[in-house]
Design a protein around this motif. Structure first.
Motif, PDB file in Angstrom:
ATOM      1  N   ARG A 160     -21.170  50.273   5.169  1.00 22.13           N
ATOM      2  CA  ARG A 160     -20.378  49.020   4.869  1.00 22.13           C
ATOM      3  C   ARG A 160     -21.416  47.847   4.614  1.00 22.13           C
ATOM      4  O   ARG A 160     -21.472  46.921   3.929  1.00 22.13           O
ATOM      5  N   ARG A 161     -22.099  47.709   5.814  1.00 24.56           N
ATOM      6  CA  ARG A 161     -23.073  46.641   5.969  1.00 24.56           C
ATOM      7  C   ARG A 161     -24.290  46.917   4.982  1.00 24.56           C
ATOM      8  O   ARG A 161     -24.479  45.765   4.391  1.00 24.56           O
ATOM      9  N   ASN A 162     -24.637  47.845   4.556  1.00 25.57           N
ATOM     10  CA  ASN A 162     -25.735  48.266   3.427  1.00 25.57           C
ATOM     11  C   ASN A 162     -24.986  47.591   2.046  1.00 25.57           C
ATOM     12  O   ASN A 162     -25.672  47.193   1.404  1.00 25.57           O
ATOM     13  N   GLU A 163     -23.509  47.945   2.131  1.00 28.18           N
ATOM     14  CA  GLU A 163     -23.184  47.467   0.731  1.00 28.18           C
ATOM     15  C   GLU A 163     -22.953  45.996   0.375  1.00 28.18           C
ATOM     16  O   GLU A 163     -22.946  45.902  -0.777  1.00 28.18           O
ATOM     17  N   ILE A 164     -22.780  45.454   1.378  1.00 31.28           N
ATOM     18  CA  ILE A 164     -22.376  44.113   1.378  1.00 31.28           C
ATOM     19  C   ILE A 164     -23.654  42.928   1.616  1.00 31.28           C
ATOM     20  O   ILE A 164     -23.684  41.745   1.640  1.00 31.28           O
ATOM     21  N   GLN A 165     -24.971  43.845   1.665  1.00 33.28           N
ATOM     22  CA  GLN A 165     -25.725  43.091   2.311  1.00 33.28           C
ATOM     23  C   GLN A 165     -26.399  41.776   1.241  1.00 33.28           C
ATOM     24  O   GLN A 165     -26.749  40.814   1.922  1.00 33.28           O
ATOM     25  N   THR A 166     -26.124  42.059  -0.005  1.00 32.79           N
ATOM     26  CA  THR A 166     -26.754  40.917  -0.841  1.00 32.79           C
ATOM     27  C   THR A 166     -25.756  39.937  -1.070  1.00 32.79           C
ATOM     28  O   THR A 166     -26.052  38.902  -1.656  1.00 32.79           O
ATOM     29  N   LEU A 167     -24.484  40.134  -0.509  1.00 31.97           N
ATOM     30  CA  LEU A 167     -23.562  39.173  -0.629  1.00 31.97           C
ATOM     31  C   LEU A 167     -23.693  37.842   0.361  1.00 31.97           C
ATOM     32  O   LEU A 167     -24.376  38.094   1.450  1.00 31.97           O
ATOM     33  N   PRO A 168     -23.327  36.592  -0.094  1.00 31.51           N
ATOM     34  CA  PRO A 168     -23.062  35.600   0.884  1.00 31.51           C
ATOM     35  C   PRO A 168     -22.537  35.812   2.180  1.00 31.51           C
ATOM     36  O   PRO A 168     -21.546  36.396   1.978  1.00 31.51           O
ATOM     37  N   ARG A 169     -23.153  35.442   3.018  1.00 30.73           N
ATOM     38  CA  ARG A 169     -22.561  35.716   4.524  1.00 30.73           C
ATOM     39  C   ARG A 169     -21.194  34.914   4.817  1.00 30.73           C
ATOM     40  O   ARG A 169     -20.601  35.369   5.810  1.00 30.73           O
ATOM     41  N   ASP A 170     -20.680  34.122   3.833  1.00 31.12           N
ATOM     42  CA  ASP A 170     -19.733  33.455   4.122  1.00 31.12           C
ATOM     43  C   ASP A 170     -18.627  33.888   3.209  1.00 31.12           C
ATOM     44  O   ASP A 170     -17.293  33.499   3.099  1.00 31.12           O
ATOM     45  N   SER A 171     -18.766  35.146   2.752  1.00 27.05           N
ATOM     46  CA  SER A 171     -17.800  35.751   1.553  1.00 27.05           C
ATOM     47  C   SER A 171     -16.921  36.347   2.395  1.00 27.05           C
ATOM     48  O   SER A 171     -16.970  36.797   3.508  1.00 27.05           O
ATOM     49  N   ALA A 172     -15.687  36.653   1.541  1.00 28.43           N
ATOM     50  CA  ALA A 172     -14.570  37.451   2.319  1.00 28.43           C
ATOM     51  C   ALA A 172     -15.065  38.815   2.865  1.00 28.43           C
ATOM     52  O   ALA A 172     -14.439  39.251   3.763  1.00 28.43           O
ATOM     53  N   GLN A 173     -15.956  39.599   2.253  1.00 29.52           N
ATOM     54  CA  GLN A 173     -16.456  40.956   2.509  1.00 29.52           C
ATOM     55  C   GLN A 173     -17.056  40.898   3.776  1.00 29.52           C
ATOM     56  O   GLN A 173     -16.832  41.602   4.544  1.00 29.52           O
ATOM     57  N   TRP A 174     -17.907  39.820   4.074  1.00 26.35           N
ATOM     58  CA  TRP A 174     -18.512  39.666   5.278  1.00 26.35           C
ATOM     59  C   TRP A 174     -17.717  39.235   6.254  1.00 26.35           C
ATOM     60  O   TRP A 174     -17.643  39.788   7.583  1.00 26.35           O
ATOM     61  N   ASN A 175     -16.590  38.228   5.957  1.00 23.02           N
ATOM     62  CA  ASN A 175     -15.791  37.892   7.119  1.00 23.02           C
ATOM     63  C   ASN A 175     -14.981  39.034   7.582  1.00 23.02           C
ATOM     64  O   ASN A 175     -14.732  39.229   8.802  1.00 23.02           O
TER      65      ASN A 175
END
Length: 218
Positions: free
Chosen positions: A194-209
């Motif tokens: 999952r960390r690899n999947e969302i690695q390119t997303l902004p760190r304040d995105s819902a996925q990272w939160n």
């Protein structure tokens, strides 16, 4: 650093209450005169140990207290041994090796196999991924230790090693016989994936939160 008027021990804190300053460490005054092996052994030993606690805590707080730092401190203990050896305090380092528990030996073995880059990458990853504390893992109920918290730390350690280290950690748990849970290698791998999947997303995105709350699937 506070030289504490109390005897024995040391601590690391974001704020030292006695002087209302921080972050810093406190060391008891008698560490310079109580000898275990070599001159001023305890001062070198405790200053190094608590500095590691302070450093890692400033990067990210809430490390698992059952196998990383604080109540049980095998990771700072390992770094302390290697630091004392590098500084030439071989008697003290050897004494620490002889009284190391199995978890400390695990961290020493990992350092020997992967070099310092393993821990360097781990700390770099958590900092870059926007963590401030493992306490954000809400599914753990804020408890420390917890299997969720340990699974996340194991996942980041595995990501840094580029291999799933769950079996290595579990085998060490079995030997020390002090944990009431076993990590699931599949769960650890899900966290890594999952960390690899969302690695390119902004760190304040819902996925990272959500990820930092312990949710590994949308």
């Amino acid at each position: 650093m506070l030289v504490n008027e109390q005897t024995g021990g040391g601590f690391a804190a974001g704020n030292i209450s006695e002087i209302q300053k921080g972050p810093g460490i406190g060391i008891s005054w008698d560490t310079w005169i109580n000898q275990f092996t070599g001159n001023t052994y305890w001062s070198h030993e405790l200053i190094t140990h608590e500095t590691v606690n302070l450093f890692t805590g400033l990067i990210l707080s809430g490390w698992p207290v059952d196998w990383w730092a604080n109540h049980r401190s095998p990771f700072p203990f390992m770094v302390k041994i290697k630091t004392l050896e590098a500084l030439g305090y071989t008697d003290g380092a050897q004494a620490d090796r002889e009284r190391s528990d199995t978890l400390t030996k695990m961290f020493l073995d990992l350092q020997s196999k992967y070099d310092w880059n393993l821990y360097r990458q781990l700390l770099k990853y958590v900092a870059n991924d926007g963590w401030t504390s493992w306490d954000t893992l809400s599914e753990s109920g804020g408890s420390n230790p917890s299997i969720l918290r340990s699974s996340y730390v194991a996942a980041y350690l595995s990501a840094a090693a580029n291999t799933n280290l769950t079996d290595v950690i579990n085998s060490t748990y079995t030997v020390t016989d002090h944990l009431d849970y076993t990590l699931d290698a599949q769960v650890v791998q899900q966290i890594i994936d999952r960390r690899n999947e969302i690695q390119t997303l902004p760190r304040d995105s819902a996925q990272w939160n959500n990820f930092r709350k312990g949710i590994v699937r949308d």
